[in-house]
Design a protein around this motif. Structure first.
Motif, PDB file in Angstrom:
ATOM      1  N   UNK A  35      -8.414  -4.537   0.124  1.00 26.70           N
ATOM      2  CA  UNK A  35      -7.268  -5.079  -0.710  1.00 26.70           C
ATOM      3  C   UNK A  35      -7.911  -5.802  -2.061  1.00 26.70           C
ATOM      4  N   UNK A  36      -8.186  -6.712  -1.607  1.00 27.62           N
ATOM      5  CA  UNK A  36      -8.533  -7.850  -2.946  1.00 27.62           C
ATOM      6  C   UNK A  36      -9.041  -7.148  -4.404  1.00 27.62           C
ATOM      7  N   UNK A  37      -9.911  -6.149  -3.801  1.00 23.62           N
ATOM      8  CA  UNK A  37     -10.454  -5.578  -5.242  1.00 23.62           C
ATOM      9  C   UNK A  37      -9.393  -5.088  -5.296  1.00 23.62           C
ATOM     10  N   UNK A  38      -8.488  -4.087  -5.063  1.00 30.76           N
ATOM     11  CA  UNK A  38      -7.501  -2.933  -5.568  1.00 30.76           C
ATOM     12  C   UNK A  38      -6.653  -4.110  -6.056  1.00 30.76           C
ATOM     13  N   UNK A  39      -6.175  -5.120  -5.574  1.00 35.74           N
ATOM     14  CA  UNK A  39      -5.467  -5.619  -5.883  1.00 35.74           C
ATOM     15  C   UNK A  39      -5.512  -6.476  -6.974  1.00 35.74           C
ATOM     16  N   UNK A  40      -6.692  -6.560  -7.667  1.00 38.33           N
ATOM     17  CA  UNK A  40      -7.671  -7.356  -8.917  1.00 38.33           C
ATOM     18  C   UNK A  40      -7.524  -5.968  -9.459  1.00 38.33           C
ATOM     19  N   UNK A  41      -7.425  -4.768  -9.312  1.00 40.73           N
ATOM     20  CA  UNK A  41      -7.324  -3.901 -10.206  1.00 40.73           C
ATOM     21  C   UNK A  41      -5.588  -3.562 -10.966  1.00 40.73           C
ATOM     22  N   UNK A  42      -4.910  -3.614 -10.294  1.00 42.66           N
ATOM     23  CA  UNK A  42      -4.070  -3.401 -10.124  1.00 42.66           C
ATOM     24  C   UNK A  42      -3.306  -4.300 -11.191  1.00 42.66           C
ATOM     25  N   UNK A  85       2.604  -8.090  -4.156  1.00 42.17           N
ATOM     26  CA  UNK A  85       1.454  -6.913  -3.397  1.00 42.17           C
ATOM     27  C   UNK A  85       1.506  -6.846  -2.135  1.00 42.17           C
ATOM     28  N   UNK A  86       2.213  -5.769  -2.313  1.00 42.53           N
ATOM     29  CA  UNK A  86       1.896  -5.445  -0.430  1.00 42.53           C
ATOM     30  C   UNK A  86       1.956  -4.026  -0.368  1.00 42.53           C
ATOM     31  N   UNK A  87       0.940  -3.470   1.238  1.00 43.20           N
ATOM     32  CA  UNK A  87       0.921  -2.374   1.335  1.00 43.20           C
ATOM     33  C   UNK A  87       2.090  -1.549   2.069  1.00 43.20           C
ATOM     34  N   UNK A  88       1.760   0.074   0.782  1.00 44.00           N
ATOM     35  CA  UNK A  88       3.231   1.030   1.274  1.00 44.00           C
ATOM     36  C   UNK A  88       2.491   2.432   1.896  1.00 44.00           C
ATOM     37  N   UNK A  89       3.251   2.988   2.682  1.00 49.87           N
ATOM     38  CA  UNK A  89       3.324   4.462   3.062  1.00 49.87           C
ATOM     39  C   UNK A  89       4.013   5.150   1.780  1.00 49.87           C
ATOM     40  N   UNK A  99       1.257   8.275   2.554  1.00 48.72           N
ATOM     41  CA  UNK A  99      -1.260   7.483   2.500  1.00 48.72           C
ATOM     42  C   UNK A  99      -0.304   6.444   2.057  1.00 48.72           C
ATOM     43  N   UNK A 100      -1.104   6.183   2.408  1.00 46.58           N
ATOM     44  CA  UNK A 100      -0.909   4.025   2.005  1.00 46.58           C
ATOM     45  C   UNK A 100      -1.466   4.116   0.723  1.00 46.58           C
ATOM     46  N   UNK A 101      -0.859   2.632   0.016  1.00 44.66           N
ATOM     47  CA  UNK A 101      -1.126   2.478  -1.181  1.00 44.66           C
ATOM     48  C   UNK A 101      -0.619   0.848  -1.760  1.00 44.66           C
ATOM     49  N   UNK A 102      -1.745   0.547  -2.221  1.00 46.16           N
ATOM     50  CA  UNK A 102      -1.519  -0.470  -2.499  1.00 46.16           C
ATOM     51  C   UNK A 102      -0.254  -1.146  -3.829  1.00 46.16           C
ATOM     52  N   UNK A 103       0.167  -1.817  -3.627  1.00 52.79           N
ATOM     53  CA  UNK A 103       1.523  -1.576  -4.091  1.00 52.79           C
ATOM     54  C   UNK A 103       1.517  -3.239  -4.847  1.00 52.79           C
ATOM     55  N   UNK A 104       2.040  -3.270  -6.697  1.00 51.10           N
ATOM     56  CA  UNK A 104       2.443  -4.373  -7.070  1.00 51.10           C
ATOM     57  C   UNK A 104       3.702  -4.725  -7.708  1.00 51.10           C
ATOM     58  N   UNK A 105       4.361  -5.136  -6.725  1.00 51.58           N
ATOM     59  CA  UNK A 105       5.586  -5.868  -7.814  1.00 51.58           C
ATOM     60  C   UNK A 105       6.164  -6.396  -8.582  1.00 51.58           C
ATOM     61  N   UNK A 106       6.864  -6.925 -10.346  1.00 50.37           N
ATOM     62  CA  UNK A 106       6.873  -8.193 -10.336  1.00 50.37           C
ATOM     63  C   UNK A 106       8.492  -7.751 -11.339  1.00 50.37           C
TER      64      UNK A 106
END
Length: 421
Positions: A35-42, A85-89, A99-106
């Motif tokens: 999740x940390x690596x995915x958040x950095x990519x986002x 950062x959140x995890x959504x389906x 399907x699970x997605x890692x989401x960045x919203x701002x």
């Protein structure tokens, strides 16, 4: 439960929670790292999009893009300093599943207009990676656990082998062979201490055995001699014709008591010899022949009481008994069956490859369990020539040679059964 099994079980009970906790910890760490690596990519993608949006015009079609991975729309909400950062389906139409997605919203500002920027990245491949890693971890942990258990078992077995060799020697000990017992030296200090103590203990036991054996033999010999002399003197006195009837009766009573004392001395000596295992078994004997011998010896007593003998004997049944002990077993049990039977009664003898059963009818009540094999306890006081040691001797013999002796009373039938181990 064996000590080796117990230690292995305890080791398993300790290691299973440890391995489970370790697997759970690693699983959580992997999830957090992914999740940390995915958040950095986002976050990197968001920075690129913000730079791009700052360079575009307000009518650019990019401000109308709405996809599962990217969405931007105008909002009236205030600008957010940090992304969330959140995890959504999200529903996937081709697969008809979520399907699970890692989401960045701002909420950001572009040319004085507020927009909510949403960027998502699928976690399906990363979840599959985590599952594969977990499977590998479980296999590795399972293999490690099995290896640890087998290694612990093999090591413990090797370490405890001297102890079990000493235990085998102790289990096979016989009083008349204690002088030859030698416990080996081992590389383990504690086992050497144990073997040294066992050696010292067996030496003392053997010496006590020799002293007791010598005492019983000497006592029996010394008692038999004066008893024999006294009996012979009384026999001579009984032949004196000048004695009155009262004197003859007193001498006869004394003679009977001396005979009883002689039998008692013989029985006690026999008990001591059985306890000291002074009747080694050289070869199995056929018990049916011994039974037939005593049926002939007791033939007159059987005929006198008009007893019916029912016998079913396995002629090939071999028992690991010394001939003297076989005679003792049959003479006592068969003698009691005759002695305590009533005229016209029955005696049943059943000999199989593993057991001997002697049943007899009798008017006497069942023998109480606490008095069954008690020394000097007579079943009936009318038999003055009995010293009450017959069943005690049979029981001691059975215990010393691993035979099982059981008693059963049903109706007017008393039944003794001797079973091989």
């Amino acid at each position: 439960m064996k000590l080796l099994t117990k230690t292995t079980l305890y080791f398993l009970l300790i290691m299973l929670p440890v391995f489970t906790a370790g697997a759970f910890f690693l699983y959580n760490r992997f999830n957090k790292e992914i999740k940390h690596e995915t958040d950095e990519e986002l976050l990197n993608d968001q920075l690129e999009w913000v730079r791009y949006l700052d360079t575009t015009s307000a009518g650019n079609p990019v401000f109308r893009i709405s996809t599962p991975e990217f969405n931007i729309r105008p909002v009236d909400a205030p600008v957010q300093r940090k992304p969330r950062f959140t995890t959504v389906d999200i529903y996937q139409e081709p697969e008809d599943t979520y399907a699970p997605f890692r989401q960045l919203s701002q909420v950001i500002t572009v040319r004085d207009q507020h927009y909510e920027l949403i960027i998502r990245k699928s976690l399906i491949e990363k979840d599959d990676l985590v599952k594969n890693i977990i499977h590998v971890m479980l296999l590795a942990f399972g293999g490690l656990l099995v290896f640890a258990l087998v290694s612990n078992w093999l090591i413990s077995r090797k370490i405890w082998k001297p102890f079990y060799r000493s235990l085998d020697q102790i289990q096979q000990l016989q009083l008349n062979k204690l002088a030859k017992v030698i416990f080996e030296q081992t590389p383990t200090y504690e086992f050497n201490q144990l073997n040294s103590s066992l050696t010292s203990m067996t030496a003392r036991m053997y010496q006590d055995y020799l002293n007791m054996k010598e005492l019983t033999e000497d006592a029996a010999h010394e008692m038999q001699t004066p008893l024999a002399i006294a009996q012979s003197k009384l026999e001579l006195l009984l032949q004196d014709e000048s004695l009155t009837a009262a004197q003859q009766r007193n001498i006869l009573l004394s003679y009977d008591e001396l005979q009883r004392l002689s039998r008692l001395n013989h029985s006690l000596l026999l008990l001591a010899k059985i306890e000291n295992r002074q009747f080694p078994v050289s070869a199995p004997l056929k018990l049916a022949a011994v039974i037939r011998k005593y049926l002939q010896l007791f033939e007159e007593l059987i005929a006198e009481k008009q007893l019916t003998i029912n016998s079913q004997l396995d002629e090939e049944s071999e028992w690991p008994l010394h001939p003297a002990l076989a005679d003792l077993l049959i003479s006592n049990l068969l003698g009691n069956a005759i002695k305590y039977n009533y005229p016209g009664g029955e005696i049943t003898l059943l000999l199989t490859a593993r057991s001997l059963q002697i049943s007899n009818t009798s008017e006497l009540a069942a023998i109480p369990a606490d008095q069954l094999y008690q020394r000097f306890k007579k079943q009936q006081d009318t038999y003055s020539n009995s010293n009450g040691l017959g069943l005690a001797i049979v029981k001691k013999m059975a215990d010393s040679y691993q035979l099982t002796l059981t008693y059963l009373h049903t109706g007017n039938v008393h039944q003794f059964t001797v079973t091989l181990p």
